[in-house]
Write a protein that holds these residues in place. Structure first.
Motif, PDB file in Angstrom:
ATOM      1  N   VAL A  48       0.854  -1.278  -0.018  1.00 52.56           N
ATOM      2  CA  VAL A  48      -0.002  -0.197   0.045  1.00 52.56           C
ATOM      3  C   VAL A  48       0.866   1.017   0.048  1.00 52.56           C
ATOM      4  N   VAL A  49       0.755   2.134  -0.981  1.00 54.20           N
ATOM      5  CA  VAL A  49       1.711   3.299  -1.307  1.00 54.20           C
ATOM      6  C   VAL A  49       1.208   4.587  -0.311  1.00 54.20           C
ATOM      7  N   LEU A  50       2.345   4.929   0.166  1.00 53.63           N
ATOM      8  CA  LEU A  50       1.894   6.140   1.275  1.00 53.63           C
ATOM      9  C   LEU A  50       2.745   7.426   0.752  1.00 53.63           C
ATOM     10  N   PHE A  51       2.210   8.390   0.867  1.00 49.47           N
ATOM     11  CA  PHE A  51       2.863   9.694   0.716  1.00 49.47           C
ATOM     12  C   PHE A  51       2.463  11.076   1.482  1.00 49.47           C
ATOM     13  N   GLN A  52       3.030  12.144   1.673  1.00 49.56           N
ATOM     14  CA  GLN A  52       2.659  13.169   2.409  1.00 49.56           C
ATOM     15  C   GLN A  52       1.215  13.586   2.161  1.00 49.56           C
ATOM     16  N   ALA A  60      -6.619   3.222   5.179  1.00 44.55           N
ATOM     17  CA  ALA A  60      -6.678   2.209   6.147  1.00 44.55           C
ATOM     18  C   ALA A  60      -7.703   1.161   5.561  1.00 44.55           C
ATOM     19  N   ALA A  61      -8.749   1.509   4.679  1.00 46.67           N
ATOM     20  CA  ALA A  61      -9.728   0.574   4.387  1.00 46.67           C
ATOM     21  C   ALA A  61      -9.066  -0.690   3.598  1.00 46.67           C
ATOM     22  N   PRO A  62      -8.084  -0.569   2.627  1.00 50.47           N
ATOM     23  CA  PRO A  62      -7.750  -1.381   1.927  1.00 50.47           C
ATOM     24  C   PRO A  62      -6.640  -2.160   2.646  1.00 50.47           C
ATOM     25  N   TYR A  63      -5.809  -1.466   3.446  1.00 52.54           N
ATOM     26  CA  TYR A  63      -4.798  -2.063   4.311  1.00 52.54           C
ATOM     27  C   TYR A  63      -5.374  -3.189   5.310  1.00 52.54           C
ATOM     28  N   GLU A  64      -6.587  -2.720   6.028  1.00 53.07           N
ATOM     29  CA  GLU A  64      -7.005  -3.837   7.227  1.00 53.07           C
ATOM     30  C   GLU A  64      -8.108  -4.996   6.507  1.00 53.07           C
ATOM     31  N   VAL A  65      -8.606  -4.677   5.310  1.00 50.14           N
ATOM     32  CA  VAL A  65      -9.410  -5.546   4.660  1.00 50.14           C
ATOM     33  C   VAL A  65      -8.577  -6.767   4.078  1.00 50.14           C
ATOM     34  N   LEU A  66      -7.325  -6.116   3.303  1.00 48.73           N
ATOM     35  CA  LEU A  66      -6.462  -7.297   2.835  1.00 48.73           C
ATOM     36  C   LEU A  66      -5.630  -7.893   3.853  1.00 48.73           C
ATOM     37  N   VAL A  77      -1.299 -13.981   3.250  1.00 45.23           N
ATOM     38  CA  VAL A  77      -1.265 -12.646   2.793  1.00 45.23           C
ATOM     39  C   VAL A  77      -0.319 -11.791   3.531  1.00 45.23           C
ATOM     40  N   GLU A  78       0.283 -11.037   2.880  1.00 40.34           N
ATOM     41  CA  GLU A  78       1.626 -10.096   3.457  1.00 40.34           C
ATOM     42  C   GLU A  78       1.196  -8.792   3.015  1.00 40.34           C
ATOM     43  N   VAL A  79       0.958  -7.928   3.760  1.00 36.63           N
ATOM     44  CA  VAL A  79       0.707  -6.422   3.699  1.00 36.63           C
ATOM     45  C   VAL A  79       1.581  -5.378   4.185  1.00 36.63           C
ATOM     46  N   ARG A  80       2.035  -4.414   3.471  1.00 34.04           N
ATOM     47  CA  ARG A  80       2.776  -3.443   3.994  1.00 34.04           C
ATOM     48  C   ARG A  80       2.585  -2.150   3.469  1.00 34.04           C
ATOM     49  N   TYR A  81       3.198  -1.431   4.233  1.00 32.17           N
ATOM     50  CA  TYR A  81       2.922   0.179   3.785  1.00 32.17           C
ATOM     51  C   TYR A  81       4.508   0.131   3.126  1.00 32.17           C
ATOM     52  N   VAL A  82       4.485   1.031   1.860  1.00 27.83           N
ATOM     53  CA  VAL A  82       5.644   1.415   1.456  1.00 27.83           C
ATOM     54  C   VAL A  82       5.529   2.953   0.941  1.00 27.83           C
ATOM     55  N   THR A  83       6.715   3.574   0.883  1.00 25.14           N
ATOM     56  CA  THR A  83       7.021   4.788  -0.022  1.00 25.14           C
ATOM     57  C   THR A  83       8.085   4.792  -0.937  1.00 25.14           C
ATOM     58  N   VAL A  84       7.854   5.730  -2.078  1.00 25.07           N
ATOM     59  CA  VAL A  84       8.711   5.942  -3.075  1.00 25.07           C
ATOM     60  C   VAL A  84      10.270   6.278  -2.364  1.00 25.07           C
ATOM     61  N   GLU A 107       8.932  -4.956  -7.398  1.00 26.07           N
ATOM     62  CA  GLU A 107       9.346  -6.106  -7.954  1.00 26.07           C
ATOM     63  C   GLU A 107       8.992  -7.204  -7.120  1.00 26.07           C
ATOM     64  N   GLU A 108       8.773  -6.735  -5.678  1.00 28.61           N
ATOM     65  CA  GLU A 108       8.239  -7.949  -4.571  1.00 28.61           C
ATOM     66  C   GLU A 108       6.829  -7.982  -4.579  1.00 28.61           C
ATOM     67  N   ALA A 109       5.991  -7.331  -5.119  1.00 25.96           N
ATOM     68  CA  ALA A 109       4.416  -7.255  -5.017  1.00 25.96           C
ATOM     69  C   ALA A 109       3.920  -7.840  -5.978  1.00 25.96           C
ATOM     70  N   ASP A 110       2.695  -8.547  -5.354  1.00 29.36           N
ATOM     71  CA  ASP A 110       1.456  -8.737  -6.519  1.00 29.36           C
ATOM     72  C   ASP A 110       0.559  -7.786  -6.649  1.00 29.36           C
ATOM     73  N   LEU A 111       0.109  -7.183  -5.655  1.00 28.29           N
ATOM     74  CA  LEU A 111      -0.840  -6.077  -5.671  1.00 28.29           C
ATOM     75  C   LEU A 111      -0.241  -4.797  -5.240  1.00 28.29           C
ATOM     76  N   LEU A 112      -0.270  -3.444  -5.835  1.00 27.76           N
ATOM     77  CA  LEU A 112       0.425  -2.420  -5.481  1.00 27.76           C
ATOM     78  C   LEU A 112      -0.852  -1.370  -5.568  1.00 27.76           C
ATOM     79  N   VAL A 113      -1.155  -1.097  -4.136  1.00 33.80           N
ATOM     80  CA  VAL A 113      -2.279  -0.195  -4.022  1.00 33.80           C
ATOM     81  C   VAL A 113      -2.102   1.261  -3.691  1.00 33.80           C
ATOM     82  N   VAL A 114      -2.863   2.028  -4.409  1.00 30.40           N
ATOM     83  CA  VAL A 114      -2.641   3.622  -4.525  1.00 30.40           C
ATOM     84  C   VAL A 114      -3.650   4.224  -4.113  1.00 30.40           C
ATOM     85  N   PRO A 115      -3.625   4.733  -2.624  1.00 29.92           N
ATOM     86  CA  PRO A 115      -4.703   5.405  -2.363  1.00 29.92           C
ATOM     87  C   PRO A 115      -4.564   7.020  -2.554  1.00 29.92           C
ATOM     88  N   GLY A 116      -5.626   8.014  -2.566  1.00 24.70           N
ATOM     89  CA  GLY A 116      -5.313   9.228  -2.727  1.00 24.70           C
ATOM     90  C   GLY A 116      -5.361  10.193  -1.553  1.00 24.70           C
TER      91      GLY A 116
END
Length: 244
Positions: A48-52, A60-66, A77-84, A107-116
């Motif tokens: 799950v991609v984060l940014f300022q 939070a919704a995708p992170y908790e559900v997944l 299922v392995e879920v983590r927050y990442v930033t560029v 390259e280590e992800a199957d799903l890359l989730v981008v919130p707004g």
């Protein structure tokens, strides 16, 4: 026939007879890979991609559900927050400080989730600031590869658009940003979730729940999604448009 029976029946029937533009209630088979008894595979790796200025509910919704989907499937299922920008603390739109402990590694992800977040505040941290900086849109464009599904929700889809990811592709976003998405080459669909294979997009802020539940159905099976709905006391809503 109740809703859960309909979903299980649809899964058993498979994609035969289903068309694009189908509802969440009737079309789990169109995107689901089967029930939780499907053939075992490696872990489902979600970043799950984060940014300022990212919106709290968006992330939070995708992170908790997944994350919780791990309890309803035999697949890990392995879920983590990442930033560029790598490991750091991110300040979300309403002041929540989020510590990111993992490096940028699509390259280590199957799903890359981008919130707004922050699309209405052009002079503050958020999507517009990230578009002006350019680093994240470029990184999202470069992340694409076979085997990776990129999913954007709300105005996070505009970060994908800025990187050219949505050009010529069926997609959706928050209703206020839809004209901008279309101007940038997106093929707008009037649906809450739009599944175009390796690109999945969703509408406004609360659609993060529906996006995540759809991804769970698609990747882990309808039984896992139904288990999550019962746990959350929430039934997925809206329409899913799918090219599958």
């Amino acid at each position: 026939m109740n809703r859960r029976t309909v979903l299980r029946t649809a899964t058993a029937l498979g994609a035969a007879g289903l068309t694009t533009g189908v509802s969440l209630d009737a079309a789990s088979a169109a995107g689901a890979t089967g029930s939780s008894s499907a053939r075992p595979r490696g872990p489902l790796r979600v970043h799950v991609v984060l940014f300022q200025g990212v919106e709290e509910l968006d992330l939070a919704a995708p992170y908790e559900v997944l994350s919780a989907s791990d309890h309803f499937t035999d697949r890990d299922v392995e879920v983590r927050y990442v930033t560029v920008d790598g490991r750091r603390t991110v300040d979300a739109a309403f002041g929540t400080a989020l510590r990111v402990r993992h490096d940028w590694a699509p390259e280590e992800a199957d799903l890359l989730v981008v919130p707004g977040g922050g699309y209405a505040r052009k002079d503050q941290p958020g999507v517009w600031a990230e578009i002006r900086r350019g680093t994240l849109p470029r990184a999202l464009a470069e992340a694409r590869r076979p085997g990776l599904t990129v999913a954007g929700l709300c105005t996070g889809v505009m970060l994908l658009a800025a990187g050219g990811v949505t050009r010529g592709r069926p997609c959706t976003t928050h209703h206020k940003a839809r004209p901008d998405l279309e101007r940038q080459g997106g093929v707008l669909k009037n649906a809450r979730v739009v599944d175009d294979g390796d690109l999945v997009t969703a509408g406004g802020v609360t659609s993060g729940l529906d996006l995540a539940l759809w991804l769970v159905r698609r990747e882990l099976g309808v039984d896992a999604a139904l288990g999550l709905e019962a746990m959350l006391e929430y039934e997925a809503r809206g329409t899913v448009w799918t090219s599958r």
